[in-house]
Scaffold this motif. Structure first.
Motif, mmCIF file in Angstrom:
data_model
loop_
_atom_site.group_PDB
_atom_site.id
_atom_site.type_symbol
_atom_site.label_atom_id
_atom_site.label_comp_id
_atom_site.label_asym_id
_atom_site.label_seq_id
_atom_site.Cartn_x
_atom_site.Cartn_y
_atom_site.Cartn_z
ATOM 1 N N ALA A 14 76.980 69.826 82.735
ATOM 2 C CA ALA A 14 78.195 69.034 82.861
ATOM 3 C C ALA A 14 77.888 67.543 82.915
ATOM 4 N N GLY A 15 78.608 66.793 82.092
ATOM 5 C CA GLY A 15 78.466 65.346 82.050
ATOM 6 C C GLY A 15 77.451 64.833 81.054
ATOM 7 N N ASP A 16 76.628 65.721 80.479
ATOM 8 C CA ASP A 16 75.626 65.301 79.501
ATOM 9 C C ASP A 16 76.262 65.144 78.119
ATOM 10 N N ARG A 17 75.507 64.472 77.252
ATOM 11 C CA ARG A 17 75.956 64.219 75.886
ATOM 12 C C ARG A 17 74.931 64.807 74.926
ATOM 13 N N VAL A 18 75.421 65.531 73.919
ATOM 14 C CA VAL A 18 74.554 66.204 72.952
ATOM 15 C C VAL A 18 75.007 65.857 71.543
ATOM 16 N N PHE A 19 74.027 65.591 70.679
ATOM 17 C CA PHE A 19 74.312 65.468 69.247
ATOM 18 C C PHE A 19 73.945 66.770 68.569
ATOM 19 N N GLU A 20 74.818 67.250 67.690
ATOM 20 C CA GLU A 20 74.574 68.468 66.928
ATOM 21 C C GLU A 20 74.547 68.147 65.448
ATOM 22 N N LEU A 21 73.444 68.477 64.782
ATOM 23 C CA LEU A 21 73.366 68.380 63.325
ATOM 24 C C LEU A 21 73.774 69.729 62.753
ATOM 25 N N GLY A 22 74.921 69.764 62.093
ATOM 26 C CA GLY A 22 75.404 70.991 61.478
ATOM 27 C C GLY A 22 76.468 71.680 62.313
ATOM 28 N N THR A 23 77.711 71.247 62.186
ATOM 29 C CA THR A 23 78.805 71.843 62.963
ATOM 30 C C THR A 23 79.042 73.293 62.568
ATOM 31 N N GLY A 24 78.985 73.563 61.243
ATOM 32 C CA GLY A 24 79.254 74.919 60.773
ATOM 33 C C GLY A 24 80.632 75.380 61.193
ATOM 34 N N GLN A 80 76.265 55.292 67.045
ATOM 35 C CA GLN A 80 77.276 54.680 67.904
ATOM 36 C C GLN A 80 77.451 55.413 69.224
ATOM 37 N N ALA A 81 77.124 56.685 69.271
ATOM 38 C CA ALA A 81 77.283 57.488 70.489
ATOM 39 C C ALA A 81 75.974 57.698 71.233
ATOM 40 N N ALA A 82 74.861 57.258 70.643
ATOM 41 C CA ALA A 82 73.537 57.436 71.258
ATOM 42 C C ALA A 82 73.385 56.495 72.462
ATOM 43 N N PRO A 83 72.466 56.799 73.372
ATOM 44 C CA PRO A 83 71.481 57.884 73.320
ATOM 45 C C PRO A 83 72.053 59.195 73.856
ATOM 46 N N PHE A 84 71.383 60.286 73.490
ATOM 47 C CA PHE A 84 71.842 61.621 73.855
ATOM 48 C C PHE A 84 70.880 62.291 74.827
ATOM 49 N N ASP A 85 71.446 63.117 75.718
ATOM 50 C CA ASP A 85 70.631 63.913 76.651
ATOM 51 C C ASP A 85 69.957 65.073 75.939
ATOM 52 N N GLY A 86 70.542 65.510 74.851
ATOM 53 C CA GLY A 86 69.987 66.608 74.070
ATOM 54 C C GLY A 86 70.434 66.505 72.629
ATOM 55 N N ILE A 87 69.621 67.029 71.729
ATOM 56 C CA ILE A 87 69.961 67.084 70.309
ATOM 57 C C ILE A 87 69.638 68.483 69.809
ATOM 58 N N ILE A 88 70.573 69.067 69.074
ATOM 59 C CA ILE A 88 70.401 70.412 68.560
ATOM 60 C C ILE A 88 70.623 70.393 67.055
ATOM 61 N N VAL A 89 69.714 71.017 66.329
ATOM 62 C CA VAL A 89 69.804 71.097 64.869
ATOM 63 C C VAL A 89 70.022 72.556 64.508
ATOM 64 N N THR A 90 71.089 72.833 63.779
ATOM 65 C CA THR A 90 71.473 74.227 63.521
ATOM 66 C C THR A 90 71.210 74.657 62.087
ATOM 67 N N ALA A 91 70.285 73.954 61.421
ATOM 68 C CA ALA A 91 69.828 74.341 60.084
ATOM 69 C C ALA A 91 68.351 74.008 60.004
ATOM 70 N N ALA A 92 67.623 74.749 59.158
ATOM 71 C CA ALA A 92 66.171 74.566 59.083
ATOM 72 C C ALA A 92 65.833 73.245 58.409
ATOM 73 N N ALA A 93 64.984 72.474 59.060
ATOM 74 C CA ALA A 93 64.581 71.169 58.551
ATOM 75 C C ALA A 93 63.118 71.203 58.116
ATOM 76 N N PRO A 94 62.773 70.449 57.067
ATOM 77 C CA PRO A 94 61.390 70.454 56.599
ATOM 78 C C PRO A 94 60.450 69.635 57.483
#
Length: 232
Positions: A84-94, A147-161
């Motif tokens: 609660a209260g943290d901010r997360v960036f997600e790559l790939g909403t799907g 503009q919304a950074a920095p983030f407490d966590g970042i999650i990527v939901t697609a495979a990256a090279p």
């Protein structure tokens, strides 16, 4: 009375125990389990797939994309270590399902989806379900959301090279990045990276996974649109 969601949670917990040596925990945190229980997965799948919504495997959502297996969503959410209260960036909403689970944890989610039709569909679903702390933007998630950074966590939901440098730059000291790394159709590993107090990044692979690949210019495309919408 046992519900489909109860059965799903039992299967997810079983998978967590079987992979405990790899992921570093043998049960879901109560907050993660509760979030999985409260988010209606059937709302994020096509009507023709709704009888399968609480099965513990991925499902197609159109445009060559999938809604992740609930086990993967659960462990990625727990590996982030946010609340609660943290901010997360997600790559790939799907479909928006992963973002909804994070929102159910009390997290503010900034999610980027490169496919406009998926972004709009996820926005409508999330808004209808009352997940107002999720913002969805159409654009290349490889660039992050400065503009919304920095983030407490970042999650990527697609495979990256490779590791996305822009996202590492937008991660707070002490923050975590959870990402599947590998080539499409090849070996992929779910990885966890941590950013230390001085900015040093350390990480390791956890377990084999299979994700759809990251699409877009891998950071070389135009900046994301300013139009915002309020885990094999």
């Amino acid at each position: 009375m046992t519900t489909p969601c109860d059965t799903l949670l039992t299967e997810v917990e079983s998978d967590v125990r079987m992979t405990a040596a790899a992921i570093g925990f043998d049960h879901l945190a109560p907050a993660v389990s509760d979030a999985l229980r409260r988010v209606p997965r059937h709302a994020f799948v096509a009507p023709a797939q709704r009888d399968l919504a609480y099965a513990n495997y991925p499902l197609p959502i159109g445009s060559g994309q999938t809604i992740s297996q609930p086990y993967i969503v659960a462990i990625m959410s727990q590996l982030l270590g946010v609340g609660a209260g943290d901010r997360v960036f997600e790559l790939g909403t799907g479909s928006g399902y992963q973002a909804a689970v994070l929102a159910a944890l009390g997290v503010a989610v900034y999610s980027m989806e490169i496919l406009p039709e998926l972004a709009e569909r996820a926005r409508i679903t999330l808004q209808a379900l009352g997940y107002d702390q999720v913002q969805v933007r159409t654009g290349d998630g490889w660039l992050g959301w400065p503009q919304a950074a920095p983030f407490d966590g970042i999650i990527v939901t697609a495979a990256a090279p490779r590791l996305p440098e822009a996202l590492l730059d937008q991660l707070k000291p002490g923050g975590r990045l959870v990402i599947p790394l590998g080539a499409p159709g090849g070996n992929q590993e779910l990885a966890l990276y941590r950013k230390g107090p001085a900015g040093a990044v350390t990480g390791h692979n956890l377990l084999p996974v299979r994700f759809v690949p990251v699409t877009g210019g891998l950071g070389r495309s135009a900046p994301p649109s300013d139009k915002e919408s309020s885990p094999p």
